[in-house]
Write a protein that holds these residues in place. Structure first.
Motif, PDB file in Angstrom:
ATOM      1  N   VAL A 223      -8.850 -17.667  20.336  1.00  8.31           N
ATOM      2  CA  VAL A 223      -9.268 -18.929  19.736  1.00  8.31           C
ATOM      3  C   VAL A 223      -9.679 -18.669  18.295  1.00  8.31           C
ATOM      4  N   ALA A 224      -9.705 -19.724  17.502  1.00 13.89           N
ATOM      5  CA  ALA A 224     -10.120 -19.602  16.106  1.00 13.89           C
ATOM      6  C   ALA A 224     -10.616 -20.952  15.623  1.00 13.89           C
TER       7      ALA A 224
ATOM      8  N   LEU B  76      -9.636 -14.714  14.122  1.00 17.26           N
ATOM      9  CA  LEU B  76      -9.234 -14.712  15.528  1.00 17.26           C
ATOM     10  C   LEU B  76     -10.359 -14.134  16.382  1.00 17.26           C
ATOM     11  N   ILE B  77     -10.665 -14.806  17.481  1.00 16.95           N
ATOM     12  CA  ILE B  77     -11.751 -14.395  18.373  1.00 16.95           C
ATOM     13  C   ILE B  77     -11.191 -14.185  19.774  1.00 16.95           C
TER      14      ILE B  77
ATOM     15  N   GLN C  69     -15.578 -11.318  20.412  1.00 20.15           N
ATOM     16  CA  GLN C  69     -15.509 -10.420  19.265  1.00 20.15           C
ATOM     17  C   GLN C  69     -14.364 -10.831  18.354  1.00 20.15           C
ATOM     18  N   ASN C  70     -14.553 -10.596  17.060  1.00 23.92           N
ATOM     19  CA  ASN C  70     -13.511 -10.869  16.080  1.00 23.92           C
ATOM     20  C   ASN C  70     -12.442  -9.787  16.174  1.00 23.92           C
ATOM     21  N   VAL C  71     -11.186 -10.204  16.249  1.00 24.59           N
ATOM     22  CA  VAL C  71     -10.102  -9.232  16.421  1.00 24.59           C
ATOM     23  C   VAL C  71      -9.060  -9.297  15.309  1.00 24.59           C
ATOM     24  N   GLY C  72      -9.214 -10.209  14.359  1.00 26.27           N
ATOM     25  CA  GLY C  72      -8.230 -10.279  13.286  1.00 26.27           C
ATOM     26  C   GLY C  72      -8.342 -11.574  12.511  1.00 26.27           C
TER      27      GLY C  72
ATOM     28  N   ASP D 158      -6.784  -6.614  13.620  1.00 24.77           N
ATOM     29  CA  ASP D 158      -7.472  -5.425  13.126  1.00 24.77           C
ATOM     30  C   ASP D 158      -6.920  -4.185  13.832  1.00 24.77           C
ATOM     31  N   GLY D 159      -6.356  -3.265  13.051  1.00 23.09           N
ATOM     32  CA  GLY D 159      -5.813  -2.050  13.623  1.00 23.09           C
ATOM     33  C   GLY D 159      -4.587  -2.260  14.482  1.00 23.09           C
ATOM     34  N   GLY D 160      -3.961  -3.427  14.374  1.00 21.46           N
ATOM     35  CA  GLY D 160      -2.804  -3.731  15.211  1.00 21.46           C
ATOM     36  C   GLY D 160      -1.704  -4.404  14.428  1.00 21.46           C
ATOM     37  N   PRO D 161      -0.850  -5.150  15.110  1.00 22.05           N
ATOM     38  CA  PRO D 161       0.313  -5.736  14.436  1.00 22.05           C
ATOM     39  C   PRO D 161      -0.057  -6.897  13.522  1.00 22.05           C
ATOM     40  N   SER D 162       0.845  -7.184  12.600  1.00 22.17           N
ATOM     41  CA  SER D 162       0.744  -8.359  11.742  1.00 22.17           C
ATOM     42  C   SER D 162       2.143  -8.922  11.592  1.00 22.17           C
ATOM     43  N   GLY D 163       2.233 -10.184  11.222  1.00 23.35           N
ATOM     44  CA  GLY D 163       3.554 -10.767  11.063  1.00 23.35           C
ATOM     45  C   GLY D 163       3.495 -12.258  10.817  1.00 23.35           C
ATOM     46  N   VAL D 164       4.662 -12.873  10.867  1.00 23.62           N
ATOM     47  CA  VAL D 164       4.808 -14.296  10.591  1.00 23.62           C
ATOM     48  C   VAL D 164       5.595 -14.933  11.733  1.00 23.62           C
ATOM     49  N   ILE D 165       5.151 -16.100  12.199  1.00 26.25           N
ATOM     50  CA  ILE D 165       5.855 -16.839  13.248  1.00 26.25           C
ATOM     51  C   ILE D 165       6.087 -18.268  12.760  1.00 26.25           C
TER      52      ILE D 165
END
Length: 431
Positions: free
Chosen positions: A355-356, A369-370, A386-389, A408-415
């Motif tokens: 959720v955000a 992102l939570i 917890q905040n994850v990104g 955070d510490g994981g993937p990033s991208g565009v959808i």
């Protein structure tokens, strides 16, 4: 008046009044930074700009990648690569995929700048990573296009049909590839089935790379010293530069641009970034930033509802716009990796739900992102949040949007997103 209508009227006025300086309506060309780079440009989802250096054969350089921040701050990102770096793009894991034309190699460069060769091709130049994280590369010497699957398997998907030292490549408005030749002025559509068809002629020849943004293609007209705008019907219009070799800042159609080669666009669609130059032996070359006509679409309450991507069924977002407080709430339902071939299903540990909540302005909202953990089905047990990104969503219309995610510490991208629930209010509110 609708925002889209304002933009179309502005473009029509500029077509009629360009000689009178209407280019100021479209924006300006400025020199953002100086960097040792002359290959291609790509922009990461967070706005970082990556520049590959083609270099000069006489100096045996062209082995570095430079990173430029949106404020113009410049730093060395990767070095010691093969000579003549050209096309680049960012994959779903945040790695920079960089072509080395001089050594017939394609590199994957991690966020720390460590490079690994992932393929060897015949004269690779342009590159694009699609939504499935497949890499597509133009091959100048072979007059062909190849696909590199995530597992490293290389497959030639198209050749001939007018491709003549294909250079720039991007995914276009219809999901096909749009490719610019370097040898001549041809611009071609290449379908996913490999069928090549003529699309447009770019004046000047010797053209560089191409980027698709805001419903238009922008092509680096290297020998014409111009940036060209191409609409989806193949109509070509000068967008920036006078046609004279130089690096003078100013309104789009009054500024000079020296042999543009690389071109990329900011994630929000507001700017083009261009590199090139007539003197590849110079210690640095200008990085130019060019304003784009920006659709003034604004978030409104009618955007509330279900959104998703038709290519990834069974997952998506629910949005709720709160105009009184200028806040956007989002819940994102998707799937995590299922180990040992297990199938993700409702109430399984493989489902993911984030959720955000965050403020919005104009067409975009930026949120944290939570993730909630520790809950039990239909139980009052406390959960841990917890905040994850981070998460940014930008709307281009009542039915289309683009989300940028960065864990955070994981993937990033565009959808790319499309509206799934009926639009009963948004279109009315933007009248």
């Amino acid at each position: 008046m609708k925002a889209n209508t304002r933009i179309h009227l502005m473009r029509a006025m500029c077509a009629l009044l360009a000689a009178l300086g209407c280019s100021t309506l479209l924006g300006d060309v400025i020199t953002l930074a100086q960097a040792r780079a002359s290959g291609d440009v790509t922009v990461a989802p967070n706005g970082d700009i990556f520049l590959g250096d083609f270099g000069s054969p006489a100096l045996a350089n062209g082995t570095t990648v430079v990173k430029v921040l949106p404020d113009g701050t410049t730093s060395l990102f990767a070095q010691g690569l093969s000579r003549a770096l050209e096309g680049n793009d960012v994959d779903a894991l945040g790695n920079l995929i960089q072509v080395g034309f001089g050594s017939n190699t394609v590199f994957s460069i991690d966020p720390a700048g460590n490079a690994t060769v992932i393929a060897n091709l015949d004269g690779p130049v342009g590159i694009v990573v699609d939504e499935g994280n497949q890499i597509f590369v133009t091959m100048c010497r072979a007059d062909a296009i190849a696909r590199i699957d995530p597992g490293g398997v290389v497959t030639q998907i198209a050749s001939g049909g007018g491709l003549d030292c294909p250079n720039g490549i991007d995914v276009g408005h219809d999901g096909a590839f749009y490719v610019v030749n370097n040898i001549n002025g041809g611009m071609y559509r290449v379908g996913r089935d490999g069928v090549v068809s003529f699309f447009a002629t770019i004046p000047g020849g010797g053209n560089g790379h191409v980027v698709y943004v805001n419903g238009f293609y922008y092509v680096a007209g290297r020998l014409a010293h111009r940036i060209y705008q191409v609409d989806t019907a193949g109509n070509v219009t000068p967008y920036a530069g006078t046609g004279v070799d130089g690096n003078t800042d100013g309104p789009n159609l009054q500024a000079t641009i020296s042999r543009p080669n690389g071109i990329g666009a900011s994630p929000d669609g507001r700017y083009l970034y261009v590199i090139g130059g007539s003197n590849f032996s110079a210690p640095t070359l200008p990085v130019r930033r060019i304003d784009l006509p920006f659709d003034e679409f604004e978030i409104n309450a009618g955007l509330s509802g279900a959104w998703g991507n038709s290519g990834t069924p069974g997952q998506g977002l629910f949005l709720d716009v709160v105009p009184d407080s200028q806040l956007l709430w989002m819940s994102w339902f998707t799937y995590g990796p299922a180990p040992d071939g297990a199938i993700a299903r409702v109430a399984s540990p493989f489902n993911e739900w984030w959720v955000a909540l965050g403020p919005y302005s104009g067409a975009s909202a930026e949120m944290t992102l939570i993730e909630a953990t520790g809950g039990v089905f239909n139980d009052t047990v406390d959960v841990t949040e917890q905040n994850v990104g981070s998460f940014t969503i930008t709307f281009s219309s009542c039915t289309e949007a683009e989300m940028n995610y960065n864990f955070d510490g994981g993937p990033s991208g565009v959808i790319a997103l499309e509206r799934l629930s009926p639009d009963e209010l948004c279109a009315v509110l933007i009248e």
